[in-house]
Design a protein around this motif. Structure first.
Motif, PDB file in Angstrom:
ATOM      1  N   ILE A   1      49.428  52.356  19.726  1.00 54.97           N
ATOM      2  CA  ILE A   1      48.208  53.088  19.368  1.00 54.97           C
ATOM      3  C   ILE A   1      47.028  52.214  19.790  1.00 54.97           C
ATOM      4  N   ASP A   2      46.432  52.560  20.908  1.00 57.41           N
ATOM      5  CA  ASP A   2      45.549  51.625  21.592  1.00 57.41           C
ATOM      6  C   ASP A   2      44.069  51.794  21.314  1.00 57.41           C
ATOM      7  N   SER A   3      43.680  52.791  20.529  1.00 56.63           N
ATOM      8  CA  SER A   3      42.252  53.013  20.298  1.00 56.63           C
ATOM      9  C   SER A   3      42.045  53.812  19.018  1.00 56.63           C
ATOM     10  N   PRO A   4      40.833  53.745  18.455  1.00 54.76           N
ATOM     11  CA  PRO A   4      40.527  54.576  17.287  1.00 54.76           C
ATOM     12  C   PRO A   4      40.662  56.064  17.578  1.00 54.76           C
ATOM     13  N   GLU A   5      40.336  56.466  18.789  1.00 57.44           N
ATOM     14  CA  GLU A   5      40.420  57.886  19.149  1.00 57.44           C
ATOM     15  C   GLU A   5      41.870  58.359  19.182  1.00 57.44           C
ATOM     16  N   THR A   6      42.752  57.510  19.720  1.00 56.11           N
ATOM     17  CA  THR A   6      44.179  57.835  19.711  1.00 56.11           C
ATOM     18  C   THR A   6      44.684  57.957  18.282  1.00 56.11           C
ATOM     19  N   ALA A   7      44.268  57.027  17.430  1.00 54.52           N
ATOM     20  CA  ALA A   7      44.674  57.057  16.020  1.00 54.52           C
ATOM     21  C   ALA A   7      44.214  58.341  15.340  1.00 54.52           C
ATOM     22  N   ALA A   8      42.971  58.729  15.606  1.00 55.71           N
ATOM     23  CA  ALA A   8      42.438  59.950  14.998  1.00 55.71           C
ATOM     24  C   ALA A   8      43.237  61.167  15.421  1.00 55.71           C
ATOM     25  N   GLY A   9      43.622  61.214  16.695  1.00 56.11           N
ATOM     26  CA  GLY A   9      44.400  62.351  17.180  1.00 56.11           C
ATOM     27  C   GLY A   9      45.751  62.460  16.507  1.00 56.11           C
ATOM     28  N   LEU A  10      46.394  61.340  16.261  1.00 54.58           N
ATOM     29  CA  LEU A  10      47.701  61.359  15.596  1.00 54.58           C
ATOM     30  C   LEU A  10      47.577  61.805  14.145  1.00 54.58           C
ATOM     31  N   LEU A  11      46.548  61.336  13.452  1.00 52.55           N
ATOM     32  CA  LEU A  11      46.349  61.787  12.075  1.00 52.55           C
ATOM     33  C   LEU A  11      45.998  63.270  12.034  1.00 52.55           C
ATOM     34  N   ASP A  12      45.213  63.722  12.985  1.00 50.97           N
ATOM     35  CA  ASP A  12      44.862  65.139  13.063  1.00 50.97           C
ATOM     36  C   ASP A  12      46.094  66.002  13.315  1.00 50.97           C
ATOM     37  N   ALA A  13      47.072  65.452  14.041  1.00 54.54           N
ATOM     38  CA  ALA A  13      48.303  66.196  14.332  1.00 54.54           C
ATOM     39  C   ALA A  13      49.190  66.357  13.107  1.00 54.54           C
ATOM     40  N   GLY A  14      49.008  65.502  12.097  1.00 53.14           N
ATOM     41  CA  GLY A  14      49.794  65.645  10.879  1.00 53.14           C
ATOM     42  C   GLY A  14      50.472  64.384  10.378  1.00 53.14           C
ATOM     43  N   PHE A  15      50.305  63.272  11.086  1.00 56.29           N
ATOM     44  CA  PHE A  15      50.871  62.022  10.569  1.00 56.29           C
ATOM     45  C   PHE A  15      50.102  61.588   9.334  1.00 56.29           C
ATOM     46  N   ARG A  16      50.827  61.025   8.366  1.00 52.92           N
ATOM     47  CA  ARG A  16      50.207  60.556   7.132  1.00 52.92           C
ATOM     48  C   ARG A  16      49.938  59.062   7.162  1.00 52.92           C
ATOM     49  N   GLY A  17      50.366  58.402   8.215  1.00 53.05           N
ATOM     50  CA  GLY A  17      50.114  56.981   8.351  1.00 53.05           C
ATOM     51  C   GLY A  17      50.323  56.533   9.781  1.00 53.05           C
ATOM     52  N   LEU A  18      49.743  55.375  10.101  1.00 59.24           N
ATOM     53  CA  LEU A  18      49.879  54.766  11.412  1.00 59.24           C
ATOM     54  C   LEU A  18      50.161  53.287  11.209  1.00 59.24           C
ATOM     55  N   LEU A  19      50.875  52.688  12.151  1.00 55.03           N
ATOM     56  CA  LEU A  19      51.041  51.241  12.160  1.00 55.03           C
ATOM     57  C   LEU A  19      50.417  50.714  13.433  1.00 55.03           C
ATOM     58  N   VAL A  20      49.420  49.843  13.266  1.00 59.14           N
ATOM     59  CA  VAL A  20      48.653  49.349  14.408  1.00 59.14           C
ATOM     60  C   VAL A  20      48.609  47.823  14.350  1.00 59.14           C
ATOM     61  N   GLY A  21      48.976  47.181  15.454  1.00 60.64           N
ATOM     62  CA  GLY A  21      48.959  45.737  15.521  1.00 60.64           C
ATOM     63  C   GLY A  21      48.024  45.217  16.585  1.00 60.64           C
ATOM     64  N   THR A  22      48.466  45.288  17.843  1.00 63.73           N
ATOM     65  CA  THR A  22      47.743  44.659  18.941  1.00 63.73           C
ATOM     66  C   THR A  22      46.300  45.137  19.045  1.00 63.73           C
ATOM     67  N   SER A  23      46.057  46.425  18.939  1.00 65.84           N
ATOM     68  CA  SER A  23      44.706  46.957  19.082  1.00 65.84           C
ATOM     69  C   SER A  23      43.760  46.374  18.036  1.00 65.84           C
ATOM     70  N   LEU A  24      44.229  46.256  16.803  1.00 61.42           N
ATOM     71  CA  LEU A  24      43.387  45.699  15.749  1.00 61.42           C
ATOM     72  C   LEU A  24      43.206  44.194  15.902  1.00 61.42           C
ATOM     73  N   LEU A  25      44.259  43.499  16.325  1.00 66.63           N
ATOM     74  CA  LEU A  25      44.155  42.051  16.490  1.00 66.63           C
ATOM     75  C   LEU A  25      43.252  41.674  17.661  1.00 66.63           C
ATOM     76  N   ARG A  26      43.117  42.573  18.616  1.00 65.36           N
ATOM     77  CA  ARG A  26      42.260  42.293  19.772  1.00 65.36           C
ATOM     78  C   ARG A  26      40.813  42.720  19.564  1.00 65.36           C
ATOM     79  N   THR A  27      40.561  43.551  18.581  1.00 66.54           N
ATOM     80  CA  THR A  27      39.195  43.992  18.353  1.00 66.54           C
ATOM     81  C   THR A  27      38.409  42.908  17.627  1.00 66.54           C
ATOM     82  N   GLY A  28      37.111  42.896  17.854  1.00 63.56           N
ATOM     83  CA  GLY A  28      36.285  41.917  17.156  1.00 63.56           C
ATOM     84  C   GLY A  28      36.070  42.256  15.697  1.00 63.56           C
TER      85      GLY A  28
END
Length: 240
Positions: free
Chosen positions: A194-221
């Motif tokens: 999950i490489d961006s906030p926009e990608t994350a939003a799309g998955l939650l909009d599709a019906g997921f109740r949670g996401l697991l994000v590592g690299t994208s968050l660790l690389r963001t400031g």
């Protein structure tokens, strides 16, 4: 940051209750061996995650990613957030060790476990008070899952056979979401790639109740800005 008592199944409860249901990950290296901490301490990362409103934290203890049980113990001493231990859990004693180290959930990788082992380990997690975080990559891996309503069921968008070195296939999550919902889990999750906030939003909009994000968050400031951008993208999707 102070450690808090954990009762019931706090990992599942926290994820379901959060307006920003992102499990934020701590890992020392990515799948290619690149440093993910960038000179930061686990305390600094956890502090940024708490500021961002993380409901839960994932700690990678697997050797592939430079992890160790000590990392889980150290993170558990820093925060009261429910913690997922990400490693290859195959035995009951590992579940008990995870709890002793401070975990509230453990990863069970269906592709690596016989059906009988999945049943045994899910039951042992629930007896021990840990949430089973069951990771799948294909629908057939749901067939032998016991107590799905008490499990987090996650679709891994990457391939463990290649040590998760690819970009990930988010289409896998979207394809398998109906099967996760039909299985009875209250908390279907999309994990990895999950490489961006926009990608994350799309998955939650599709019906997921949670996401697991590592690299994208660790690389963001700023994890907080990442979460704010995700919330903005979700609002944009809601008004379409």
């Amino acid at each position: 940051m102070t450690k808090q008592n954990r009762t019931g199944f706090p990992f599942l409860e926290a994820l379901l209750a959060s307006p920003a249901p992102v499990v934020m990950e701590v890992k020392r290296r990515d799948a290619h061996g690149y440093d993910m901490l960038g000179g930061r301490t686990p305390a600094a990362i956890i502090g940024a995650y708490e500021t961002a409103g993380a409901p839960c934290v994932s700690v990678v203890t697997g050797r592939w990613f430079g992890g160790s049980p000590a990392l889980l113990r150290d993170v558990a001493a820093l925060t009261g957030l429910p913690i997922l231990q990400k490693d290859f859990i195959t035995r009951k004693d590992q579940i008990h060790t995870a709890r002793e180290l401070g975990a509230s959930a453990v990863l069970l990788t269906a592709a690596l476990l016989p059906a009988s082992s999945i049943r045994t380990l899910v039951t042992e997690c629930l007896r021990t008070g840990l949430t089973p975080f069951v990771e799948i990559t294909q629908e057939s891996e749901l067939d032998s899952l016991h107590h799905p309503q008490e499990c987090v069921i996650a679709v891994n968008n990457k391939d463990i056979k290649t040590r998760e070195r690819g970009a990930g296939d988010l289409g896998r999550s979207l394809d398998l979401l109906p099967a996760l919902q039909a299985a009875g889990t209250a908390c279907p999750v999309s994990a990895s790639g999950i490489d961006s906030p926009e990608t994350a939003a799309g998955l939650l909009d599709a019906g997921f109740r949670g996401l697991l994000v590592g690299t994208s968050l660790l690389r963001t400031g700023s994890p907080a800005q990442w979460v704010d951008a995700m919330a903005g993208a979700r609002r944009g999707l809601a008004v379409r």
